[in-house]
Design an enzyme around this catalytic site. Structure first.
Site, mmCIF file in Angstrom:
data_model
loop_
_atom_site.group_PDB
_atom_site.id
_atom_site.type_symbol
_atom_site.label_atom_id
_atom_site.label_comp_id
_atom_site.label_asym_id
_atom_site.label_seq_id
_atom_site.Cartn_x
_atom_site.Cartn_y
_atom_site.Cartn_z
ATOM 1 N N LEU A 1 40.212 34.301 20.029
ATOM 2 C CA LEU A 1 41.129 35.310 19.306
ATOM 3 C C LEU A 1 42.708 34.887 19.074
ATOM 4 C CD1 LEU A 1 40.362 38.446 21.679
ATOM 5 C CD2 LEU A 1 39.561 38.045 19.305
ATOM 6 N N GLY B 1 47.057 27.320 26.382
ATOM 7 C CA GLY B 1 45.641 27.686 26.250
ATOM 8 C C GLY B 1 45.329 28.468 24.978
ATOM 9 N N LYS C 1 42.474 35.013 28.567
ATOM 10 C CA LYS C 1 43.296 33.840 28.383
ATOM 11 C C LYS C 1 42.636 32.674 29.517
ATOM 12 C CE LYS C 1 47.840 34.533 27.963
ATOM 13 N NZ LYS C 1 49.333 34.914 28.261
ATOM 14 N N ASP D 1 60.372 36.400 25.738
ATOM 15 C CA ASP D 1 59.572 36.069 24.746
ATOM 16 C C ASP D 1 58.893 36.934 23.713
ATOM 17 O OD1 ASP D 1 58.503 33.779 23.101
ATOM 18 O OD2 ASP D 1 56.805 33.568 24.430
#
Length: 451
Positions: free
Chosen positions: A167, A173, A189, A286
């Site tokens: 995705l 990663g 994830k 972020d």
């Protein structure tokens, strides 16, 4: 254990009774009855003269045998010895039984604790194994529980982490689409945690998300550990990231003006939750379009909390500069000053992306880049130029008054001086009237019926 404990408690009075029987028996049999202690009548008494005093004394003083007092003293001594011996024995027995009672209590507590830990490990509903390995996660609320996923289950769910299920790709990663055994679709994830930075981000994200619950913050479903690989399992967001929608193949064609305003409002609500309702407050650090995820109905949720910090105003000197070029606030980039206004700056950049359809940083030449803020600022405040730089996918589809209002909010958010930027709460209240009621705002249907 309850039956054993009750039996011991019932046995203790019986033992006391048994121990006291010899004492009572001895006490009852040591002295003869009073009648047996009186002297036998003298068959040949001598007649002596008696005075009235002696006669009255004789009436009140029983005649005792010569050895009666000594016999009674011996009986009392024996009774006292018997009582002391019985009490000593009784005390020893009580101490023994108390020791056994305490031992059984401790043994049962240990057994129940082990069985609880075993059942939690088997069900995978506790953070205990995770907390034992990562001390920084000991602050996780006891009320929260996060499922632990075995590596085999995650591999099966993602078809061995097939490239066809990817995705997105991040710094440490990739994120994969997966389907669990109960037919539930999730996002996994997969992180390569060979470095301390990666491990720290993994711990930080699981720690923070396990304590958060808000409609505009991604839901954490679980985690997994396999050697140096770490897994975080989230709810699946069917429409991917805002970055993919705006800058991918569709080029924003699926995002109408009102949908974009709804995404901006949802993002502001998520940030307000972090800044105002988390204790201590959280700075995302972020925020960017790739970390704003969209579900099937284009509800926006904040994700990727690996770099987030709590109470940034106190920790600013200990926080390493991190973030994504184009979204990092100038004061943080130049002076390491990190506050909640740093998130507000990043939000302003995202708002410009929604308005203009441009990336936060674009290449002008191989060695030259230009930020969306630098490019757009001169035109955002000019009403004659603003309509010409709007994303072609939404051009001429909005009320111009609303366009000017959103542009004004964006300009305030990306001010170089953080004190000039609004709080995210103020941004939120300025966006609510621009979003239709059915999308979470207060804009009435009649106003936007033609949009």
């Amino acid at each position: 254990m309850g039956g054993r404990k009750q039996g011991m408690e019932e046995l203790l009075p019986l033992l006391l009774l048994v121990l006291m029987i010899p004492v009572w028996t001895y006490a009852m049999g040591s002295d003869p009855p009073l009648s047996s202690m009186s002297a036998p009548p003298d068959p040949s008494p001598r007649s002596l003269p008696s005075s009235p005093v002696s006669t009255s004394m004789a009436a009140f003083t029983p005649e005792l045998p010569t050895g009666g007092r000594k016999h009674r003293l011996d009986s009392h001594e024996k009774l006292l010895v018997a009582l002391i011996a019985s009490c000593s024995l009784l005390g020893a027995i009580i101490l023994i039984f108390m020791g056994l009672w305490v031992y059984h209590n401790k043994f049962n507590q240990k057994s129940s604790k082990k069985s609880c830990q075993r059942s939690e490990t088997e069900k995978g509903l506790s953070l205990a194994p995770f907390l034992g390995k990562f001390s920084s996660l000991k602050t996780v609320s006891r009320k929260s529980s996060v499922a632990f996923f075995e590596n085999k289950l995650l591999e099966k769910a993602s078809n061995s982490f097939s490239d066809s299920n990817i995705l997105g790709v991040g710094g440490f990663g990739r994120v994969y689409k997966a389907r669990l055994d109960d037919n539930k679709h999730v996002a996994i994830k997969k992180l390569d945690c060979g470095s301390q930075d990666a491990v720290r981000e993994f711990e930080n994200e699981v720690d923070l998300l396990s304590k958060m619950q808000h409609p505009n913050v991604i839901s954490l479903l679980g985690y997994g550990i396999n050697d140096e690989t770490r897994f975080i399992v989230y709810e699946l967001m069917q429409n991917g990231s805002l970055e993919t929608q705006l800058h991918g193949l569709s080029q924003g064609s699926a995002l109408t003006w009102h949908t974009r305003m709804k995404i901006a409002l949802d993002t502001a609500r998520g940030l307000e939750y972090l800044h105002e309702h988390c204790n201590p407050p959280v700075i995302h650090r972020d925020l960017k379009s790739s970390n704003i995820l969209l579900d099937a109905n284009f509800n926006a949720k904040l994700s990727d909390f690996g770099l987030a910090v709590t109470d940034g105003s106190q920790n600013k000197n200990n926080v390493k500069l991190s973030g994504t070029l184009g979204y990092v606030a100038p004061e943080y980039l130049l002076d390491d000053r990190l506050t909640d206004k740093s998130d507000v700056y990043a939000f302003g950049v995202v708002l410009l992306e929604l308005l203009l359809g441009r990336k936060p940083v674009e290449k002008l030449a191989p060695a030259q880049c230009q930020s969306i803020v630098t490019w757009a600022m001169p035109q955002l405040t000019d009403r004659s130029k603003l309509p010409n730089i709007v994303d072609p996918a939404i051009k001429d589809t909005m009320d111009m008054k609303h366009l000017y209002q959103v542009a004004a909010v964006a300009v305030l958010c990306v001010q170089p001086e953080p004190s000039y930027r609004p709080l995210i709460t103020d941004v939120l209240h300025s966006l609510i009237p621009l979003v239709p009621v059915e999308l979470g705002g207060t804009l009435r249907a009649a106003v936007h019926s033609n949009n």
